[in-house]
Design an enzyme around this catalytic site. Structure first.
Site, PDB file in Angstrom:
ATOM      1  N   LEU A 291       7.533  46.439  48.451  1.00 43.06           N
ATOM      2  CA  LEU A 291       7.740  46.066  49.852  1.00 43.06           C
ATOM      3  C   LEU A 291       8.805  44.987  50.026  1.00 43.06           C
ATOM      4  O   LEU A 291       8.942  44.096  49.204  1.00 43.06           O
ATOM      5  CB  LEU A 291       6.420  45.576  50.456  1.00 43.06           C
ATOM      6  N   HIS A 292       9.545  45.102  51.127  1.00 40.55           N
ATOM      7  CA  HIS A 292      10.558  44.120  51.500  1.00 40.55           C
ATOM      8  C   HIS A 292      10.386  43.802  52.987  1.00 40.55           C
ATOM      9  O   HIS A 292       9.453  44.311  53.629  1.00 40.55           O
ATOM     10  CB  HIS A 292      11.959  44.655  51.182  1.00 40.55           C
TER      11      HIS A 292
ATOM     12  N   GLN B 215       7.059  64.019  46.802  1.00 41.56           N
ATOM     13  CA  GLN B 215       8.365  63.913  47.454  1.00 41.56           C
ATOM     14  C   GLN B 215       9.486  63.589  46.483  1.00 41.56           C
ATOM     15  O   GLN B 215      10.598  63.295  46.911  1.00 41.56           O
ATOM     16  CB  GLN B 215       8.313  62.940  48.634  1.00 41.56           C
TER      17      GLN B 215
ATOM     18  N   GLY C 242      11.755  44.844  55.530  1.00 42.55           N
ATOM     19  CA  GLY C 242      11.702  46.019  56.405  1.00 42.55           C
ATOM     20  C   GLY C 242      10.264  46.490  56.605  1.00 42.55           C
ATOM     21  O   GLY C 242       9.816  46.715  57.738  1.00 42.55           O
ATOM     22  N   HIS C 243       9.522  46.606  55.505  1.00 41.12           N
ATOM     23  CA  HIS C 243       8.116  47.026  55.616  1.00 41.12           C
ATOM     24  C   HIS C 243       7.301  45.994  56.407  1.00 41.12           C
ATOM     25  O   HIS C 243       6.465  46.343  57.233  1.00 41.12           O
ATOM     26  CB  HIS C 243       7.482  47.153  54.230  1.00 41.12           C
TER      27      HIS C 243
ATOM     28  N   GLU D 203      13.248  53.340  61.257  1.00 41.57           N
ATOM     29  CA  GLU D 203      14.450  54.128  61.586  1.00 41.57           C
ATOM     30  C   GLU D 203      15.405  54.224  60.405  1.00 41.57           C
ATOM     31  O   GLU D 203      16.329  55.032  60.423  1.00 41.57           O
ATOM     32  CB  GLU D 203      15.180  53.492  62.777  1.00 41.57           C
TER      33      GLU D 203
ATOM     34  N   MET E  58       5.433  53.289  50.160  1.00 40.45           N
ATOM     35  CA  MET E  58       5.362  53.590  48.731  1.00 40.45           C
ATOM     36  C   MET E  58       5.430  52.284  47.933  1.00 40.45           C
ATOM     37  O   MET E  58       5.797  52.284  46.762  1.00 40.45           O
ATOM     38  CB  MET E  58       6.498  54.527  48.319  1.00 40.45           C
TER      39      MET E  58
HETATM   40  O1  PAF Z   1       9.141  56.267  53.794  1.00 40.30           O
HETATM   41  C1  PAF Z   1       8.390  56.236  52.803  1.00 40.30           C
HETATM   42  O2  PAF Z   1       8.223  55.214  52.123  1.00 40.30           O
HETATM   43  C2  PAF Z   1       7.645  57.497  52.401  1.00 40.30           C
HETATM   44  O3  PAF Z   1       8.433  58.623  52.568  1.00 40.30           O
HETATM   45  C3  PAF Z   1       6.278  57.655  53.110  1.00 40.30           C
HETATM   46  C4  PAF Z   1       6.441  57.818  54.618  1.00 40.30           C
HETATM   47  C5  PAF Z   1       5.410  56.430  52.819  1.00 40.30           C
HETATM   48  C6  PAF Z   1       5.540  58.894  52.604  1.00 40.30           C
HETATM   49  O4  PAF Z   1       5.284  58.813  51.226  1.00 40.30           O
END
Ligand code: PAF
Length: 265
Positions: free
Chosen positions: A17-18, A45, A20-21, A132, A14
């Site tokens: 970004l840091h 969500q 972790g991503h 995780e 989403m």
């Molecule tokens: O973990 C997230 O950032 C979100 O829940 C995901 C998996 C990108 C779905 O929108």
């Protein structure tokens, strides 16, 4: 990419970004020849009272980080490209969705499963990496993939932590300096509990202690502290630890909700 014989790894994000991503992108690149990442703040969500409009957004910065990490392609759809006005389909994963985060945020896993299923069909990766850090989400996605026979291998990415142990999360950006100091009580309390549980401390009292530690440190509300079977999130039977498990917690500092989890045993 496929025509050239590449294998495709996918990281759904989403944005905001840091490290972790970035670690998920690196993991994808270790397993496939190309990595595709999505940047999409998924409205489905978020509940009406949650932080959809406040959620941090920095597309240019995110694309630069992805490129530096070796990502080959970024998919950043607009909300109406994902959800047309007459969009009417919802994917609901039962079982593992219904507890913990599912109780605190009833809309959440349905929104995640719906967008991830769509992203999988759009990207058609061979492999996808999920962190995780969102442990229950990882299990929900594994269930989705098994139940619906998506031909995609799901790889878990270890949680990346700050120096003081706080799990990296885009939502950490919401924390004021004093709140940020309080936040490190979460990993500390979990580590203390793990050590106690591994020395056969009673489960119930140990989890209550974590809750008390968080409240004492300044968390405003504790949604849950739970010890669960690592693969199913079923409650752990017995009064003390007998096999591998997972400890999971969710709590609020001010208005920011933090979650964390660690392996036990
Ligand atoms: O973990 C997230 O950032 C979100 O829940 C995901 C998996 C990108 C779905 O929108």
């Amino acid at each position: 990419m496929r025509a050239a014989g590449d294998t495709l790894g996918f990281v759904a994000t989403m944005g905001a970004l840091h490290e972790g991503h970035v670690s998920l992108v690196r993991l994808a690149k270790q397993n496939t020849t190309r990595c595709i990442a999505s940047l999409f703040v998924n409205p489905k969500q978020f509940a009406a009272h949650e932080d959809l409009s406040a959620y941090p957004r920095d597309e240019a910065g995110d694309v630069a980080k992805l490129e530096a990490a070796g990502c080959d392609l970024v998919f950043a759809p607009k909300p109406n490209e994902m959800y047309a006005d007459d969009f009417a389909t919802a994917i609901s994963v039962g079982g593992v969705s219904n507890d913990l985060e599912g109780l605190s945020r009833p809309h959440f896993f349905g929104g995640v499963a719906t967008v991830v299923a769509k992203l999988f069909l759009q990207v058609q990766p061979d492999m996808a990496v999920f962190g995780e850090k969102d442990y229950q989400q990882l299990l929900v996605i594994r269930k989705l993939v098994r139940d619906m026979a998506f031909p995609i291998t799901i790889i878990p990415g270890p949680t990346i932590r700050e120096m003081d142990g706080l799990a990296m999360s885009s939502r950490n950006a919401y924390l004021s300096a004093p709140e940020r100091a309080t936040a490190s009580a979460m990993p500390r309390a979990l580590r203390t509990a793990i050590s106690a549980l591994e020395h056969r401390a009673p489960i119930k009292a140990t989890l209550a202690r974590v809750e008390a530690d968080l409240t004492q440190a300044g968390f405003a509300r504790v949604d849950y502290v739970a010890l669960r079977e690592a693969e199913t999130l079923a409650p752990v039977a017995g009064d003390t630890l007998t096999g591998a498990a997972r400890i999971l917690a969710a709590a609020l500092i001010g208005r920011t909700r933090l979650i964390d989890n660690m392996a036990v045993g």
